[in-house]
Design a protein around this motif. Structure first.
Motif, PDB file in Angstrom:
ATOM      1  N   UNK A 156       0.818  -1.215   0.000  1.00 49.29           N
ATOM      2  CA  UNK A 156       0.000   0.000   0.000  1.00 49.29           C
ATOM      3  C   UNK A 156       0.852   1.265   0.000  1.00 49.29           C
ATOM      4  N   UNK A 157       1.927   1.259   0.782  1.00 51.69           N
ATOM      5  CA  UNK A 157       2.762   2.453   0.891  1.00 51.69           C
ATOM      6  C   UNK A 157       3.662   2.672  -0.315  1.00 51.69           C
ATOM      7  N   UNK A 158       3.755   1.692  -1.208  1.00 50.12           N
ATOM      8  CA  UNK A 158       4.554   1.873  -2.420  1.00 50.12           C
ATOM      9  C   UNK A 158       3.953   2.930  -3.333  1.00 50.12           C
ATOM     10  N   UNK A 159       2.682   3.265  -3.128  1.00 52.51           N
ATOM     11  CA  UNK A 159       2.009   4.258  -3.968  1.00 52.51           C
ATOM     12  C   UNK A 159       2.073   5.652  -3.360  1.00 52.51           C
ATOM     13  N   UNK A 160       2.727   5.800  -2.201  1.00 47.37           N
ATOM     14  CA  UNK A 160       2.898   7.121  -1.602  1.00 47.37           C
ATOM     15  C   UNK A 160       3.897   7.923  -2.433  1.00 47.37           C
ATOM     16  N   UNK A 161       3.541   9.179  -2.740  1.00 48.26           N
ATOM     17  CA  UNK A 161       4.360   9.973  -3.649  1.00 48.26           C
ATOM     18  C   UNK A 161       4.163  11.466  -3.374  1.00 48.26           C
ATOM     19  N   UNK A 162       5.251  12.262  -3.344  1.00 52.28           N
ATOM     20  CA  UNK A 162       6.624  11.790  -3.480  1.00 52.28           C
ATOM     21  C   UNK A 162       7.219  11.436  -2.122  1.00 52.28           C
ATOM     22  N   UNK A 163       7.738  10.233  -2.023  1.00 50.36           N
ATOM     23  CA  UNK A 163       8.485   9.852  -0.831  1.00 50.36           C
ATOM     24  C   UNK A 163       9.734  10.716  -0.719  1.00 50.36           C
ATOM     25  N   UNK A 164      10.222  11.146  -1.860  1.00 47.46           N
ATOM     26  CA  UNK A 164      11.454  11.930  -1.940  1.00 47.46           C
ATOM     27  C   UNK A 164      11.329  12.874  -3.125  1.00 47.46           C
ATOM     28  N   UNK A 165      11.874  14.079  -3.010  1.00 46.84           N
ATOM     29  CA  UNK A 165      11.889  15.031  -4.113  1.00 46.84           C
ATOM     30  C   UNK A 165      13.238  15.736  -4.066  1.00 46.84           C
ATOM     31  N   UNK A 166      14.216  15.197  -4.771  1.00 47.49           N
ATOM     32  CA  UNK A 166      15.613  15.583  -4.576  1.00 47.49           C
ATOM     33  C   UNK A 166      16.234  16.135  -5.854  1.00 47.49           C
ATOM     34  N   UNK A 167      17.352  16.843  -5.678  1.00 42.85           N
ATOM     35  CA  UNK A 167      17.999  17.552  -6.782  1.00 42.85           C
ATOM     36  C   UNK A 167      19.419  17.026  -6.982  1.00 42.85           C
ATOM     37  N   UNK A 168      19.794  16.778  -8.243  1.00 39.76           N
ATOM     38  CA  UNK A 168      21.146  16.343  -8.572  1.00 39.76           C
ATOM     39  C   UNK A 168      22.127  17.497  -8.579  1.00 39.76           C
ATOM     40  N   UNK A 169      23.308  17.282  -7.953  1.00 38.13           N
ATOM     41  CA  UNK A 169      24.317  18.347  -7.866  1.00 38.13           C
ATOM     42  C   UNK A 169      25.707  17.844  -8.246  1.00 38.13           C
ATOM     43  N   UNK A 170      25.779  16.756  -9.003  1.00 38.74           N
ATOM     44  CA  UNK A 170      27.072  16.225  -9.445  1.00 38.74           C
ATOM     45  C   UNK A 170      27.284  16.636 -10.903  1.00 38.74           C
ATOM     46  N   UNK A 171      28.197  17.576 -11.135  1.00 36.13           N
ATOM     47  CA  UNK A 171      28.384  18.138 -12.469  1.00 36.13           C
ATOM     48  C   UNK A 171      29.080  17.172 -13.429  1.00 36.13           C
ATOM     49  N   UNK A 172      29.633  16.087 -12.923  1.00 35.94           N
ATOM     50  CA  UNK A 172      30.299  15.104 -13.780  1.00 35.94           C
ATOM     51  C   UNK A 172      29.399  13.908 -14.100  1.00 35.94           C
TER      52      UNK A 172
ATOM     53  N   UNK B  37      21.252  19.448 -11.893  1.00 35.62           N
ATOM     54  CA  UNK B  37      20.032  20.141 -12.266  1.00 35.62           C
ATOM     55  C   UNK B  37      18.847  19.250 -12.542  1.00 35.62           C
ATOM     56  N   UNK B  38      19.022  17.933 -12.494  1.00 36.20           N
ATOM     57  CA  UNK B  38      17.886  17.019 -12.611  1.00 36.20           C
ATOM     58  C   UNK B  38      17.192  16.903 -11.252  1.00 36.20           C
ATOM     59  N   UNK B  39      15.951  16.443 -11.250  1.00 31.71           N
ATOM     60  CA  UNK B  39      15.257  16.132 -10.002  1.00 31.71           C
ATOM     61  C   UNK B  39      14.744  14.709 -10.071  1.00 31.71           C
ATOM     62  N   UNK B  40      14.742  14.036  -8.927  1.00 35.77           N
ATOM     63  CA  UNK B  40      14.133  12.711  -8.896  1.00 35.77           C
ATOM     64  C   UNK B  40      13.120  12.635  -7.773  1.00 35.77           C
TER      65      UNK B  40
END
Length: 349
Positions: A266-282, A297-300
């Motif tokens: 049931x909890x697998x459908x909870x969203x967003x569990x996480x809302x994070x930003x990429x900061x690795x330029x390489x 600059x991506x988000x997941x």
């Protein structure tokens, strides 16, 4: 084995030699679906250090956050350090949490990284600068007093969620900061709770756990998703009050729907569990989460468990989906546009 090894192992060596000493009991966890050259290279490095090395090789788990076999779970509690090299993510499995609670750390390099990917891309980034960026993303892109976020994208994302009291600002790295040392997150990154005690490699994301039940709108994942890899077509997640009520799209959406039915709860459908930003330029687009979610600059956005990033949801699984070029508004003010930061995050050096 040496005939299969090409390129430099310098990046792979760094987190191992910084954290493991001669005589330490090191348990390497890997599975039959993972590139075997990685555990072979890791074992070779650990033997050079003088560690007492054991390799646990088992069949691939059905999903991230699933435990390894019971005998391996027991061995994790008798190790000085657990090195995670499986094709599925095991850092936040119940067995890993038990080990971290007992103050047995993990070095996490799982998620399907090949040997070549440990020689280029995200692993080559200046990890101290990653910490600088995380500080400024928390402080200036979000702000410690941030309340509401809205994300849009060219694929039709229009999604809002609350982050009141969920923005933890990690400290700037000091003069003696070692970017390859195992992290006690409650102490070293201001991330509350969870007994998190590990080093993640490669890394490069600023994590946010939105307030559960506050998200609404359409979230369109356009790049990569756990267990699916590089998407053939975007996945549309329709969310009401923090729960996915409908998944639309083509073949990739069908795979996700079937996967959640078979392996989720049931909890697998909870969203967003996480809302994070990429900061690795390489970081490069590889088609695997371990690297793609770190792209600058991506988000997941995650489904399922989020206790590892400051939330309260527990689920059998956690799945991240990446939006490559999001636009982010914080309390009505645009802070990122099409994956570009509109405020400086590099610091003064």
């Amino acid at each position: 084995m040496s005939a299969l090894m090409t390129g430099s192992m310098e990046y792979l060596r760094r987190p191992l030699i910084r954290n493991i000493q001669s005589g330490d009991r090191a348990l390497v966890l890997t599975d039959t679906a993972h590139d075997p050259r990685v555990w072979q290279a890791v074992m070779s490095i650990l033997q050079e250090i003088g560690a007492e090395v054991t390799v646990a090789l088992f069949e691939r788990r059905p999903a991230d956050y699933y435990d390894p076999p019971s005998a391996v779970c027991e061995a994790m509690m008798k190790s000085d350090v657990n090195i995670l090299l499986a094709s599925t993510g095991m850092l936040h499995s119940p067995a890993s949490f038990r080990a971290m609670e007992a103050r047995i750390p993990s070095i996490c390099m799982d998620g399907g990284m090949t040997l070549e990917w440990f020689q280029s891309g995200a692993v080559t980034e200046d990890m101290k600068q990653v910490m600088v960026r995380k500080h400024y993303v928390a402080k200036d892109i979000f702000g410690a007093d941030a309340k509401e976020c809205r994300v849009t994208s060219r694929y039709g994302t229009d999604f809002t969620y609350r982050v009141d009291d969920r923005i933890f600002v990690p400290p700037l790295p000091g003069k003696n900061f070692d970017p390859y040392k195992i992290v006690d997150f409650d102490k070293d990154e201001n991330r509350k709770g969870g007994n998190l005690y590990y080093y993640l490699f490669p890394t490069g994301e600023f994590n946010v756990a939105p307030i559960e039940g506050t998200a609404n709108g359409k979230l369109v994942i356009d790049l990569t998703m756990h267990h699916i890899g590089r998407l053939e077509d975007p996945i549309e997640l329709h969310v009401e009050n923090g729960r996915v009520i409908r998944i639309e799209g083509g073949a990739s959406a069908r795979v996700l729907r079937d996967y959640l039915v078979e392996y989720g709860d049931e909890n697998a459908y909870m969203c967003p569990a996480e809302a994070s930003i990429g900061v690795n330029a390489k970081a490069l687009i590889r088609g695997v989460q371990r690297e793609d979610k770190n792209v600058y600059g991506a988000m997941h956005f995650g489904l399922g468990t989020n206790i590892d990033v400051g939330g309260s949801i527990r689920s059998k699984i956690h799945m991240d989906g990446v939006i490559l070029e999001p636009t982010l508004y914080v309390d009505g003010d645009v802070r990122m546009e099409d994956g570009r930061f509109l405020r400086p995050i590099e610091g003064n050096g």
